[in-house]
Design a protein around this motif. Structure first.
Motif, PDB file in Angstrom:
ATOM      1  N   PHE A 130      93.255  89.868 -46.829  1.00  0.00           N
ATOM      2  CA  PHE A 130      94.499  89.138 -46.591  1.00  0.00           C
ATOM      3  C   PHE A 130      95.402  89.869 -45.596  1.00  0.00           C
ATOM      4  CE2 PHE A 130      99.000  88.623 -47.905  1.00  0.00           C
ATOM      5  CZ  PHE A 130      99.170  87.321 -47.466  1.00  0.00           C
ATOM      6  N   MET A 131      95.636  91.154 -45.802  1.00  0.00           N
ATOM      7  CA  MET A 131      96.534  91.899 -44.913  1.00  0.00           C
ATOM      8  C   MET A 131      95.945  92.013 -43.509  1.00  0.00           C
ATOM      9  SD  MET A 131      99.382  92.389 -46.169  1.00  0.00           S
ATOM     10  CE  MET A 131      99.972  93.331 -44.763  1.00  0.00           C
ATOM     11  N   GLU A 132      94.637  92.065 -43.398  1.00  0.00           N
ATOM     12  CA  GLU A 132      94.013  92.101 -42.074  1.00  0.00           C
ATOM     13  C   GLU A 132      94.246  90.790 -41.328  1.00  0.00           C
ATOM     14  OE1 GLU A 132      90.323  95.160 -43.085  1.00  0.00           O
ATOM     15  OE2 GLU A 132      90.072  93.009 -43.413  1.00  0.00           O
ATOM     16  N   LYS A 133      94.217  89.679 -42.061  1.00  0.00           N
ATOM     17  CA  LYS A 133      94.514  88.382 -41.443  1.00  0.00           C
ATOM     18  C   LYS A 133      95.961  88.332 -40.969  1.00  0.00           C
ATOM     19  CE  LYS A 133      91.100  85.870 -44.178  1.00  0.00           C
ATOM     20  NZ  LYS A 133      90.873  84.927 -45.278  1.00  0.00           N
ATOM     21  N   VAL A 134      96.856  88.878 -41.766  1.00  0.00           N
ATOM     22  CA  VAL A 134      98.267  88.922 -41.380  1.00  0.00           C
ATOM     23  C   VAL A 134      98.443  89.757 -40.113  1.00  0.00           C
ATOM     24  CG1 VAL A 134     100.562  89.740 -42.062  1.00  0.00           C
ATOM     25  CG2 VAL A 134      99.126  88.546 -43.721  1.00  0.00           C
ATOM     26  N   ILE A 136      96.130  90.369 -37.774  1.00  0.00           N
ATOM     27  CA  ILE A 136      95.535  89.631 -36.651  1.00  0.00           C
ATOM     28  C   ILE A 136      96.504  88.563 -36.151  1.00  0.00           C
ATOM     29  CG2 ILE A 136      93.743  87.943 -36.053  1.00  0.00           C
ATOM     30  CD1 ILE A 136      92.603  90.659 -35.995  1.00  0.00           C
ATOM     31  N   TYR A 137      97.117  87.825 -37.093  1.00  0.00           N
ATOM     32  CA  TYR A 137      98.071  86.791 -36.692  1.00  0.00           C
ATOM     33  C   TYR A 137      99.274  87.420 -35.990  1.00  0.00           C
ATOM     34  CZ  TYR A 137     101.465  83.060 -36.750  1.00  0.00           C
ATOM     35  OH  TYR A 137     102.403  82.143 -36.363  1.00  0.00           O
ATOM     36  N   SER A 138      99.764  88.533 -36.498  1.00  0.00           N
ATOM     37  CA  SER A 138     100.913  89.207 -35.891  1.00  0.00           C
ATOM     38  C   SER A 138     100.587  89.675 -34.477  1.00  0.00           C
ATOM     39  CB  SER A 138     101.350  90.401 -36.748  1.00  0.00           C
ATOM     40  OG  SER A 138     101.708  89.975 -38.044  1.00  0.00           O
ATOM     41  N   LEU A 139      99.371  90.201 -34.274  1.00  0.00           N
ATOM     42  CA  LEU A 139      98.955  90.615 -32.937  1.00  0.00           C
ATOM     43  C   LEU A 139      98.865  89.414 -32.001  1.00  0.00           C
ATOM     44  CD1 LEU A 139      96.193  93.247 -33.795  1.00  0.00           C
ATOM     45  CD2 LEU A 139      98.458  93.686 -32.827  1.00  0.00           C
ATOM     46  N   PHE A 178     105.120  76.701 -33.274  1.00  0.00           N
ATOM     47  CA  PHE A 178     105.847  76.275 -34.462  1.00  0.00           C
ATOM     48  C   PHE A 178     104.880  75.732 -35.512  1.00  0.00           C
ATOM     49  CE2 PHE A 178     108.604  73.212 -36.802  1.00  0.00           C
ATOM     50  CZ  PHE A 178     109.520  74.131 -37.301  1.00  0.00           C
ATOM     51  N   SER A 179     103.903  74.919 -35.057  1.00  0.00           N
ATOM     52  CA  SER A 179     102.895  74.369 -35.982  1.00  0.00           C
ATOM     53  C   SER A 179     102.051  75.481 -36.591  1.00  0.00           C
ATOM     54  CB  SER A 179     101.990  73.379 -35.249  1.00  0.00           C
ATOM     55  OG  SER A 179     102.737  72.336 -34.692  1.00  0.00           O
ATOM     56  N   GLU A 180     101.622  76.435 -35.754  1.00  0.00           N
ATOM     57  CA  GLU A 180     100.837  77.562 -36.262  1.00  0.00           C
ATOM     58  C   GLU A 180     101.634  78.354 -37.285  1.00  0.00           C
ATOM     59  OE1 GLU A 180      99.443  80.117 -33.176  1.00  0.00           O
ATOM     60  OE2 GLU A 180      98.154  78.600 -32.288  1.00  0.00           O
ATOM     61  N   GLY A 181     102.912  78.570 -36.996  1.00  0.00           N
ATOM     62  CA  GLY A 181     103.769  79.331 -37.909  1.00  0.00           C
ATOM     63  C   GLY A 181     103.898  78.666 -39.265  1.00  0.00           C
ATOM     64  N   VAL A 186     102.454  78.575 -44.986  1.00  0.00           N
ATOM     65  CA  VAL A 186     101.907  77.895 -46.169  1.00  0.00           C
ATOM     66  C   VAL A 186     100.736  78.697 -46.738  1.00  0.00           C
ATOM     67  CG1 VAL A 186     100.667  75.840 -46.967  1.00  0.00           C
ATOM     68  CG2 VAL A 186     102.692  75.602 -45.501  1.00  0.00           C
ATOM     69  N   TYR A 187      99.879  79.213 -45.856  1.00  0.00           N
ATOM     70  CA  TYR A 187      98.744  80.021 -46.296  1.00  0.00           C
ATOM     71  C   TYR A 187      99.215  81.259 -47.057  1.00  0.00           C
ATOM     72  CZ  TYR A 187      94.995  83.476 -45.989  1.00  0.00           C
ATOM     73  OH  TYR A 187      94.086  84.443 -46.301  1.00  0.00           O
ATOM     74  N   ILE A 188     100.223  81.956 -46.523  1.00  0.00           N
ATOM     75  CA  ILE A 188     100.733  83.165 -47.172  1.00  0.00           C
ATOM     76  C   ILE A 188     101.358  82.828 -48.531  1.00  0.00           C
ATOM     77  CG2 ILE A 188     102.516  84.965 -47.037  1.00  0.00           C
ATOM     78  CD1 ILE A 188     102.004  85.105 -44.036  1.00  0.00           C
ATOM     79  N   ILE A 189     102.150  81.756 -48.553  1.00  0.00           N
ATOM     80  CA  ILE A 189     102.806  81.357 -49.799  1.00  0.00           C
ATOM     81  C   ILE A 189     101.764  81.040 -50.876  1.00  0.00           C
ATOM     82  CG2 ILE A 189     104.203  79.556 -50.874  1.00  0.00           C
ATOM     83  CD1 ILE A 189     105.790  79.454 -48.209  1.00  0.00           C
ATOM     84  N   LYS A 190     100.715  80.298 -50.489  1.00  0.00           N
ATOM     85  CA  LYS A 190      99.651  79.984 -51.460  1.00  0.00           C
ATOM     86  C   LYS A 190      98.923  81.249 -51.905  1.00  0.00           C
ATOM     87  CE  LYS A 190      98.520  75.201 -50.419  1.00  0.00           C
ATOM     88  NZ  LYS A 190      97.465  74.252 -50.025  1.00  0.00           N
ATOM     89  N   LYS A 191      98.724  82.157 -50.964  1.00  0.00           N
ATOM     90  CA  LYS A 191      97.972  83.370 -51.271  1.00  0.00           C
ATOM     91  C   LYS A 191      98.696  84.248 -52.278  1.00  0.00           C
ATOM     92  CE  LYS A 191      94.224  85.665 -50.392  1.00  0.00           C
ATOM     93  NZ  LYS A 191      92.899  85.094 -50.666  1.00  0.00           N
ATOM     94  N   VAL A 192     100.023  84.287 -52.187  1.00  0.00           N
ATOM     95  CA  VAL A 192     100.788  85.119 -53.119  1.00  0.00           C
ATOM     96  C   VAL A 192     101.216  84.321 -54.348  1.00  0.00           C
ATOM     97  CG1 VAL A 192     101.565  86.671 -51.303  1.00  0.00           C
ATOM     98  CG2 VAL A 192     102.990  84.711 -51.920  1.00  0.00           C
TER      99      VAL A 192
END
Length: 195
Positions: A130-134, A136-139, A178-181, A186-192
């Protein structure tokens, strides 16, 4: 329609739309359309690894079921992401982009290269924590600042007005980022398990 079929059709639609813009758009439209094959390739990569993995070959990984292949290639995934980044970024450099505009063969190769780069990334995404995906998205978000700078450089190279540049940047921010964000939030919220 399940999410795998939806992913496949979305990938085809994104590839088609970006392909049309890629052919008929102005230089800034063409530069923005580079995201289309990357995104559609990523969707198809994710689709392929999930669709063609037998049901009994999924394992639990961070509270989700992922293909066992993802676990097996996890330690080598950085190689794939490096190759993916190169296949995508290579065509965005001003020198290569300008040459590709002049030679149809290179122009077509850029589209295919972006698609393959996206496909590799999408295929490897399930192997990440999960944190690796975060990260990658941040990069990727940070790279988009560079992308906007490229839009400015190309607007100067091709004598495109600043108003047109602003329209392209606003379209990129509101339609794409904006759509990607929203999707990633939503993905992060569901994940936590917040919802």
């Amino acid at each position: 329609m399940d999410k795998l079929d939806l992913t496949k059709y979305l990938a085809i639609i994104f590839a088609g739309i970006s392909g049309i813009i890629y052919v008929i758009g102005d230089p800034l439209d063409k530069l923005l359309s580079y995201q289309g094959p990357v995104f559609s390739g990523a969707l198809l990569g994710w689709y392929v690894i999930n669709k063609y993995t037998p049901k009994d070959k999924f394992v639990e990984f961070e509270d989700s079921l992922v293909p066992v292949t993802s676990i097996l290639i996890r330690n080598k995934s950085w190689i794939g992401f490096t190759i993916s980044a190169f296949l995508i970024a290579f065509w965005l450099t001003p020198f290569i982009f300008k040459i590709a505009q002049e030679y149809p063969e290179l122009y077509f190769a850029a589209f295919i290269s972006d698609f393959i780069g996206g496909f590799i990334a999408g295929y490897l995404i399930p192997s990440l924590k999960f944190m690796e995906k975060v990260i990658i998205y941040s990069l990727g978000f940070a790279a988009d600042i560079f992308y906007v700078m490229l839009l400015y450089i190309y607007s100067v190279m091709y004598n495109i007005s600043q108003n047109s540049l602003l329209d392209h940047v606003l379209g990129f921010v509101y339609i794409v980022k904006f759509s990607e964000g929203i999707l990633f939030a939503v993905y992060i919220i569901k994940k936590v398990n917040a919802i």
